[in-house]
Scaffold this active site. Structure first.
Site, PDB file in Angstrom:
ATOM      1  N   THR A 193     -15.434   0.074  -8.391  1.00 50.07           N
ATOM      2  CA  THR A 193     -16.821   0.038  -7.924  1.00 50.07           C
ATOM      3  C   THR A 193     -17.354   1.433  -7.637  1.00 50.07           C
ATOM      4  OG1 THR A 193     -16.422  -2.110  -6.935  1.00 50.07           O
ATOM      5  CG2 THR A 193     -18.283  -0.878  -6.069  1.00 50.07           C
ATOM      6  N   TYR A 240     -22.638  -5.884 -10.707  1.00 54.31           N
ATOM      7  CA  TYR A 240     -22.666  -4.546 -11.314  1.00 54.31           C
ATOM      8  C   TYR A 240     -21.477  -4.422 -12.247  1.00 54.31           C
ATOM      9  CZ  TYR A 240     -19.141  -3.954  -7.721  1.00 54.31           C
ATOM     10  OH  TYR A 240     -18.032  -4.130  -6.942  1.00 54.31           O
ATOM     11  N   THR A 281     -11.056  -1.376  -5.399  1.00 53.19           N
ATOM     12  CA  THR A 281     -10.441  -1.810  -4.142  1.00 53.19           C
ATOM     13  C   THR A 281      -9.612  -3.092  -4.287  1.00 53.19           C
ATOM     14  OG1 THR A 281     -12.478  -2.966  -3.592  1.00 53.19           O
ATOM     15  CG2 THR A 281     -12.198  -0.757  -2.676  1.00 53.19           C
ATOM     16  N   ASP A 282      -9.868  -3.859  -5.364  1.00 54.72           N
ATOM     17  CA  ASP A 282      -9.212  -5.171  -5.449  1.00 54.72           C
ATOM     18  C   ASP A 282      -7.688  -5.092  -5.546  1.00 54.72           C
ATOM     19  OD1 ASP A 282     -11.645  -6.333  -5.173  1.00 54.72           O
ATOM     20  OD2 ASP A 282     -11.857  -6.993  -7.243  1.00 54.72           O
ATOM     21  N   LYS A 313      -6.391  -5.207   1.986  1.00 53.64           N
ATOM     22  CA  LYS A 313      -7.827  -5.469   1.891  1.00 53.64           C
ATOM     23  C   LYS A 313      -8.108  -6.739   2.686  1.00 53.64           C
ATOM     24  CE  LYS A 313     -11.743  -5.570  -1.225  1.00 53.64           C
ATOM     25  NZ  LYS A 313     -12.293  -5.645  -2.590  1.00 53.64           N
ATOM     26  N   GLU A 335      17.459 -21.402   8.895  1.00 55.47           N
ATOM     27  CA  GLU A 335      17.279 -22.417   7.844  1.00 55.47           C
ATOM     28  C   GLU A 335      16.931 -21.801   6.487  1.00 55.47           C
ATOM     29  OE1 GLU A 335      13.172 -23.583   9.918  1.00 55.47           O
ATOM     30  OE2 GLU A 335      13.517 -24.744   8.084  1.00 55.47           O
TER      31      GLU A 335
END
Ligand code: DAS
Length: 340
Positions: free
Chosen positions: A18, A32, A98-99, A171, A292
């Site tokens: 971005t 965008y 950023t993803d 994030k 467990e």
């Protein structure tokens, strides 16, 4: 202000996202195209940046980060190692979508030995937006990359004035400019009016920084799948991964728990030597060892996405076909990498 020629030199490596995105109008913030502007154009939007450091722009690629793959991490890791070995540079900053920024940052942290600062940043609004956050984030990231106090801290992430460790940053927001947090450990410092301030010294090398340096540039990493646990989760999802992956990360419920049927299914893989790491879908808090689930590897503080990166590199560094040796090696890596 220091004369330009005496300022430290920082490489600014652009990968897309971005921060290099373009929308149809300055009012458009959501729709965008990411990864359009070249690094030179991004630098043009930064009047005064030449007072922070001398910057050498490097265009590595221009991708929306959802398309970045482990093969790209390898190429990027090699490029970063080359830049860091160049005595002309005191550090480097990277712009990134950023993803998946937190995955790339953690990968780089694991393959690049701690030394010169490596600082990732991104933006939540495209470059064309009213109040775009990219330019100030680049300014802050470059300031941290040029800062002697950032030396030896492993890979860092700078967004919205906060300095975060790559291992801890996640994030936490789809739209806010305050998109990243280190929920349990907090931020390492802040950039205030362009000046980096660290809250503590850097006497302790960050856990596992550079631990997988032997794999820098290695394009083929073992496949590791993430399974997201949910009520009534079908077992065939687990079966699908068990047949294809070399390791599995479970984004479990709560403290890394899972439905009994899934547990049974995963145990068939573990018995055959396939490691399974328990993490949590809650987004915060440690996943602890539990009686467990003694045969699973507890992911500690690592998110599922980061645990996947560590498991891929951990399997790559295990260098043994012996399942018991491999498991011991992976448990040790997670005990260090996942601790608070
Ligand atoms: N799609 C996003 C990406 O490139 C945009 C961003 O957050 O930078 O990761």
């Amino acid at each position: 202000m220091a004369s330009t020629s005496t300022l430290p030199q920082v490489a600014l490596l652009a990968t897309g996202g971005t921060i290099a995105g373009v929308a149809s109008t300055p009012l458009e913030q959501i729709s965008y195209q990411a990864g359009v502007l070249p690094v030179e154009r991004m630098l043009e939007s930064l009047p005064g940046i030449d007072g922070v450091a001398r910057i050498a722009g490097v265009q590595w690629g221009n991708l929306p980060s959802e398309n970045i793959t482990p093969k790209d991490w390898a190429v990027l890791g090699k490029k970063c190692a080359e830049i860091l070995a160049n005595p002309d540079f005191c550090g480097m900053a990277l712009t990134h979508g950023t993803d998946t920024l937190e995955e790339t940052a953690f990968y780089l942290d694991l393959v690049l030995p701690p030394g010169k600062p490596v600082v990732l940043t991104g933006a939540m609004r495209p470059a064309t937006s009213l109040s775009a956050d990219g330019p100030i984030n680049i300014r802050d990231a470059v300031a941290v990359a040029a800062c002697p106090a950032a030396y030896g801290r492993g890979v860092l992430l700078v967004m919205n004035g906060r300095i975060l460790a790559a291992r801890a940053a996640v994030k936490v927001s789809t739209l806010d400019v305050e998109a990243f947090r280190a929920l349990e450990s907090g931020c390492l410092g802040r950039v205030i009016n362009g000046e980096p301030h660290f809250y503590h010294g850097n006497e302790h090398a960050p856990p596992l920084s550079g631990a997988c340096a032997a794999l820098t540039g290695q394009p083929e990493l073992p496949r590791v799948d993430i399974l997201y646990a949910c009520a009534g989760m079908p077992e065939d999802l687990a079966r699908h991964s068990l047949e294809r992956a070399q390791g599995i990360v479970l984004a479990g419920m709560g403290n890394g728990s899972m439905p009994q049927r899934i547990c049974r299914e995963l145990r068939t893989g573990m018995t055959a030597g396939l490691p399974v790491v328990r993490t949590s879908r809650t987004g915060s808090g440690p996943v602890t060892p539990l009686e467990e689930y003694a045969d699973f590897i507890p992911g500690g503080m690592l998110s599922a996405a980061k645990a996947r990166v560590l498991l891929m590199l951990g399997l790559g560094t295990a260098q043994s076909d012996d399942a018991i040796f491999r498991l011991r090696h992976l448990r040790q890596l997670f005990a260090v990498g996942g601790k608070l």
